[in-house]
Design an enzyme around this catalytic site. Structure first.
Site, short mmCIF file in Angstrom:
data_model
loop_
_atom_site.label_atom_id
_atom_site.label_comp_id
_atom_site.label_asym_id
_atom_site.label_seq_id
_atom_site.Cartn_x
_atom_site.Cartn_y
_atom_site.Cartn_z
CG HIS A 76 -0.39 -0.01 2.54
ND1 HIS A 76 0.04 1.12 3.19
CD2 HIS A 76 -0.18 -1.04 3.41
CE1 HIS A 76 0.48 0.81 4.40
NE2 HIS A 76 0.38 -0.51 4.56
CG ASP A 78 -2.26 4.21 3.08
OD1 ASP A 78 -2.00 3.16 2.47
OD2 ASP A 78 -2.99 4.24 4.09
CG ASP A 115 3.06 -0.19 8.29
OD1 ASP A 115 2.65 -0.78 7.28
OD2 ASP A 115 2.36 0.01 9.29
CD GLU A 145 -3.06 -1.47 5.52
OE1 GLU A 145 -3.23 -2.53 6.16
OE2 GLU A 145 -2.47 -0.47 5.99
CD GLU A 146 -1.12 1.68 7.84
OE1 GLU A 146 -1.90 1.21 8.70
OE2 GLU A 146 0.03 1.25 7.68
CG ASP A 169 1.34 -4.00 5.27
OD1 ASP A 169 2.26 -3.31 5.75
OD2 ASP A 169 0.13 -3.73 5.45
CG HIS A 457 0.37 2.11 13.02
ND1 HIS A 457 -0.88 1.54 13.08
CD2 HIS A 457 0.87 1.76 11.82
CE1 HIS A 457 -1.12 0.87 11.97
NE2 HIS A 457 -0.06 0.99 11.19
#
Length: 485
Positions: A76, A78, A115, A145-146, A169, A457
């Site tokens: 992904h 993003d 990530d 995705e996030e 991922d 994150h």
């Protein structure tokens, strides 16, 4: 960032370094998408954009590999936008300031975007390369995705031609994933009733900060503090004996990140000011002792401010604090089927006071649909009893493990040949897009892997340099080992 391109494998780090210059927070991927499309054009690679913004790049097999099964490399585009409160950074406009820190690459005060930026960089490096053996190849780059898996939800049947999908991922080298948790968002709107603060009250700001935060799936079992829960706990405890009045409460910024900071504006009667300070000091020492192993840098501050705010009515304040304090957070249950893996969890990710409402976001994850439904209904019950309006939204399925997967066996054998040990075949308590892909491509064989990324994150996010090199070698060896149709 000048020294990133000197790392091995240079072809991957060079692409990742360029990627860091293109802002890509979830729902703002237009700049990185345009960059990828330009790279594809420069390398004469077919590139199409679907109706939701996913990119699909295609390349024919290298000589002698035409009869192999087609492979889709998937990542992904993003990233999660998290920063420390003392850092000035606009994720929509500013580049990521990445640098080498010993054996790791990290960023200054913000999430790094390894990530899933490293997986994306490796996938692009393969399809842009002229000297890597592979069969028919596609690279699927999804959006958002996030923050909602919008790209995976919107992927249509018939776009992909491959037989095997390799999701890049995952975040632990030496582990190959064959399943993941599903999830759902609980969005709560809590209406507020206000009144003037007592005229003799003094106003304070309470700040809880210094927590590690982290990924609300893969880190949820580590016992880290949730700033929102800690703040609600203190307000509940203090309110038993002290006439503390709440004006605003805020904490966290993303439903899929464990909140690191939380803030409240309160008023207190002068006669109880010292008692209030003592209560907060007692609470601070208690949580520091409780969380000493997981949160060594936790800070709690109390600062007088001049503002005389409107406060919540006593009834409204009581119901809100009770709900925030009472709603469960963290691990609900461990899996009976997969040892050491969380089955069901919840993260009280965001609490945001606006003019007439507090908006609350929780993310519930589970390997079991029935357990996820049970968990989401428990959360809904708490807030509905307190007077909140709950909307459950964005449910996505888990990825059910397939113990007969041919690509899983290939990846096990290739890893053992390359590195002399057997990889762990795992199920992850996080939302991978594979579960959604299975809806449109039920017969596609899938697996997920990646380098070691710590603290995704959160602003402490970092990726291990050695494992990126191992991931790159492993990826090339897998492509070479893909069987014939």
């Amino acid at each position: 960032m000048a020294n990133l391109s000197n790392l091995e494998p240079q072809v991957v780090w060079h692409i990742f370094e360029q990627m860091c210059a293109h802002p890509r927070p979830s729902k703002h991927e237009e700049k990185v998408s345009a960059w990828i499309q330009k790279l594809a054009k420069d390398h004469n690679i077919e590139c199409k954009e679907d109706k939701v913004g996913n990119l699909i790049l295609r390349k024919s097999a290298t000589a002698g590999m035409e009869d192999r099964k087609g492979v889709v490399l998937q990542a992904h585009m993003d990233m999660v936008p998290q920063k420390n409160s003392d850092i000035e950074h606009n994720f929509v406009t500013d580049p990521i300031d990445a640098y080498v820190d010993g054996e790791w690459v990290t960023a200054r005060g913000t999430t790094l975007g390894a990530d899933n930026g490293i997986g994306l960089a490796a996938s692009l490096a393969v399809i842009f390369s002229d000297n890597i053996e592979h069969g028919p190849l596609e690279v699927l780059v999804t959006i958002d995705e996030e923050a909602g898996m919008t790209g995976a939800f919107g992927l249509e049947a018939g776009w992909l031609e491959g037989d095997i999908l390799l999701n890049t991922d995952s975040e632990d080298e030496g582990e190959v994933y064959m399943g993941c948790a599903g999830g759902i968002d609980a969005n709560i709107q809590f209406p507020l009733q206000h009144e003037a603060a007592p005229s003799d009250h003094q106003t304070f700001e309470i700040v809880i900060k210094g927590l590690k935060g982290g990924h609300s799936g893969v880190d949820i079992h580590l016992g880290r503090g949730n700033a929102n829960k800690l703040l609600a706990r203190f307000l509940k405890e203090a309110g038993r004996d002290i006439a503390v009045r709440l004006a605003t409460i805020n904490g966290g910024t993303l439903r899929n990140a464990i909140p690191r900071e939380a803030f409240a504006i309160v008023t207190v009667a002068p006669a109880q000011r010292e008692e209030f300070k003592a209560c907060l000091e007692f609470f601070t020492q208690a949580i520091k002792k409780e969380l000493s192993a997981t949160e060594p840098f936790i800070e709690v501050t109390l600062t007088p401010i001049v503002e005389q705010p409107q406060v919540l009515t006593v009834d409204c304040q009581t119901r809100l604090i009770a709900a925030l304090n009472g709603v469960f957070n963290g691990v609900v249950r461990m899996s009976d089927e997969v040892e050491g893996v969380v089955e069901t969890s919840s993260n009280l990710g965001v609490v945001e006071t606006q003019t007439d409402n507090v908006f609350i976001k929780c993310l519930i994850r589970s390997l079991s649909d029935s357990c996820r439904i049970d968990a989401q209904e428990m959360i809904a019950s708490v807030f509905e009893l307190a007077g909140g309006k709950v909307v459950l939204d964005g449910a996505y399925p888990g990825w059910k493990p397939d113990t007969t997967s041919p690509i899983m066996q290939i990846m096990r054998d290739v890893y053992e040949k390359e590195f002399g040990s057997v990889p762990k075949i795992m199920v992850i308590h996080a939302g991978l897009e594979c579960g959604l892909f299975k809806t449109s491509y039920p017969n596609m064989d899938m697996a997920s892997f990646g380098p070691t990324i710590c603290f995704p994150h959160s602003p402490d996010e970092k990726v291990n340099i050695t494992t990126v090199d191992m991931f790159w070698k492993y990826l090339q060896a897998i492509l070479k080992a893909i069987p014939t149709k």
